[in-house]
Design a protein around this motif. Sequence first.
Motif, PDB file in Angstrom:
ATOM      1  N   GLU A 132       0.824  -1.215   0.000  1.00 25.24           N
ATOM      2  CA  GLU A 132       0.000   0.000   0.000  1.00 25.24           C
ATOM      3  C   GLU A 132       0.855   1.261   0.000  1.00 25.24           C
ATOM      4  OE1 GLU A 132      -4.086  -1.208   2.332  1.00 25.24           O
ATOM      5  OE2 GLU A 132      -2.368  -0.582   3.519  1.00 25.24           O
ATOM      6  N   SER A 133       2.008   1.197   0.659  1.00 28.71           N
ATOM      7  CA  SER A 133       2.838   2.397   0.778  1.00 28.71           C
ATOM      8  C   SER A 133       3.763   2.611  -0.415  1.00 28.71           C
ATOM      9  CB  SER A 133       3.663   2.328   2.071  1.00 28.71           C
ATOM     10  OG  SER A 133       4.622   1.284   1.979  1.00 28.71           O
ATOM     11  N   MET A 134       3.809   1.663  -1.345  1.00 25.31           N
ATOM     12  CA  MET A 134       4.687   1.793  -2.513  1.00 25.31           C
ATOM     13  C   MET A 134       4.105   2.758  -3.539  1.00 25.31           C
ATOM     14  SD  MET A 134       5.919  -1.994  -3.533  1.00 25.31           S
ATOM     15  CE  MET A 134       7.337  -2.699  -2.795  1.00 25.31           C
ATOM     16  N   THR A 135       5.001   3.495  -4.172  1.00 30.63           N
ATOM     17  CA  THR A 135       4.580   4.328  -5.286  1.00 30.63           C
ATOM     18  C   THR A 135       4.589   3.478  -6.555  1.00 30.63           C
ATOM     19  OG1 THR A 135       6.821   4.990  -5.886  1.00 30.63           O
ATOM     20  CG2 THR A 135       5.680   6.359  -4.232  1.00 30.63           C
ATOM     21  N   LEU A 136       3.945   3.976  -7.600  1.00 30.08           N
ATOM     22  CA  LEU A 136       3.941   3.275  -8.880  1.00 30.08           C
ATOM     23  C   LEU A 136       5.366   3.068  -9.386  1.00 30.08           C
ATOM     24  CD1 LEU A 136       2.333   2.070 -11.217  1.00 30.08           C
ATOM     25  CD2 LEU A 136       2.201   4.366 -12.197  1.00 30.08           C
ATOM     26  N   GLU A 137       6.207   4.068  -9.206  1.00 27.97           N
ATOM     27  CA  GLU A 137       7.601   3.969  -9.658  1.00 27.97           C
ATOM     28  C   GLU A 137       8.346   2.862  -8.909  1.00 27.97           C
ATOM     29  OE1 GLU A 137       6.228   7.013  -8.698  1.00 27.97           O
ATOM     30  OE2 GLU A 137       5.813   7.597 -10.777  1.00 27.97           O
TER      31      GLU A 137
ATOM     32  N   MET B  37       7.010   0.180  -7.590  1.00 28.90           N
ATOM     33  CA  MET B  37       6.498  -1.093  -8.094  1.00 28.90           C
ATOM     34  C   MET B  37       7.127  -1.430  -9.445  1.00 28.90           C
ATOM     35  SD  MET B  37       2.480  -1.009  -7.179  1.00 28.90           S
ATOM     36  CE  MET B  37       1.883  -0.792  -5.531  1.00 28.90           C
ATOM     37  N   GLN B  38       7.249  -0.418 -10.307  1.00 29.06           N
ATOM     38  CA  GLN B  38       7.847  -0.644 -11.617  1.00 29.06           C
ATOM     39  C   GLN B  38       9.309  -1.063 -11.482  1.00 29.06           C
ATOM     40  OE1 GLN B  38       6.820   3.146 -13.347  1.00 29.06           O
ATOM     41  NE2 GLN B  38       5.249   2.205 -14.635  1.00 29.06           N
TER      42      GLN B  38
ATOM     43  N   MET C 167       5.226  -8.242 -16.923  1.00 27.94           N
ATOM     44  CA  MET C 167       4.552  -9.248 -17.739  1.00 27.94           C
ATOM     45  C   MET C 167       3.250  -8.744 -18.340  1.00 27.94           C
ATOM     46  SD  MET C 167       5.033 -12.718 -15.502  1.00 27.94           S
ATOM     47  CE  MET C 167       3.710 -13.525 -16.346  1.00 27.94           C
ATOM     48  N   PHE C 168       2.548  -7.869 -17.646  1.00 28.27           N
ATOM     49  CA  PHE C 168       1.168  -7.567 -18.000  1.00 28.27           C
ATOM     50  C   PHE C 168       0.994  -6.701 -19.237  1.00 28.27           C
ATOM     51  CE2 PHE C 168       1.198  -8.628 -13.504  1.00 28.27           C
ATOM     52  CZ  PHE C 168       0.352  -9.715 -13.548  1.00 28.27           C
ATOM     53  N   GLY C 169       1.975  -5.908 -19.599  1.00 26.49           N
ATOM     54  CA  GLY C 169       1.841  -5.070 -20.788  1.00 26.49           C
ATOM     55  C   GLY C 169       2.589  -5.614 -21.976  1.00 26.49           C
TER      56      GLY C 169
END
Length: 94
Positions: free
Chosen positions: A25-30, A32-33, A40-42
């Motif tokens: 929850e505390s992670m930013t999108l960056e 996570m990337q 895999m998803f894109g």
Amino acid sequence: MLQQHPHEPSQLTAQEFEEAVKAVESMTLEQMQRLGMFEMFGNTNPQARQQTVELVHWLDQQVTEELIQQYIELAKRGNYTAMMALSCSTSKLH
């Protein structure tokens, strides 16, 4: 993928589960990337698409009655992520 992820999932205690949820929850999108959470998803590669299908199938198998009960208990204690997960999963059933 099977070499990277064991067949049997590790069993988390309720506290470990809550800590893992809070960490994500505390992670930013960056962040996570950078960890490769979306690689895999894109991807348009047929092998990557097949791996995604296999991953989703494996994840579906991990949803047990015990896991659902853990989410219910977390939701009762006000955990927003658990509430949203339960809300999303019940809306898909209708």
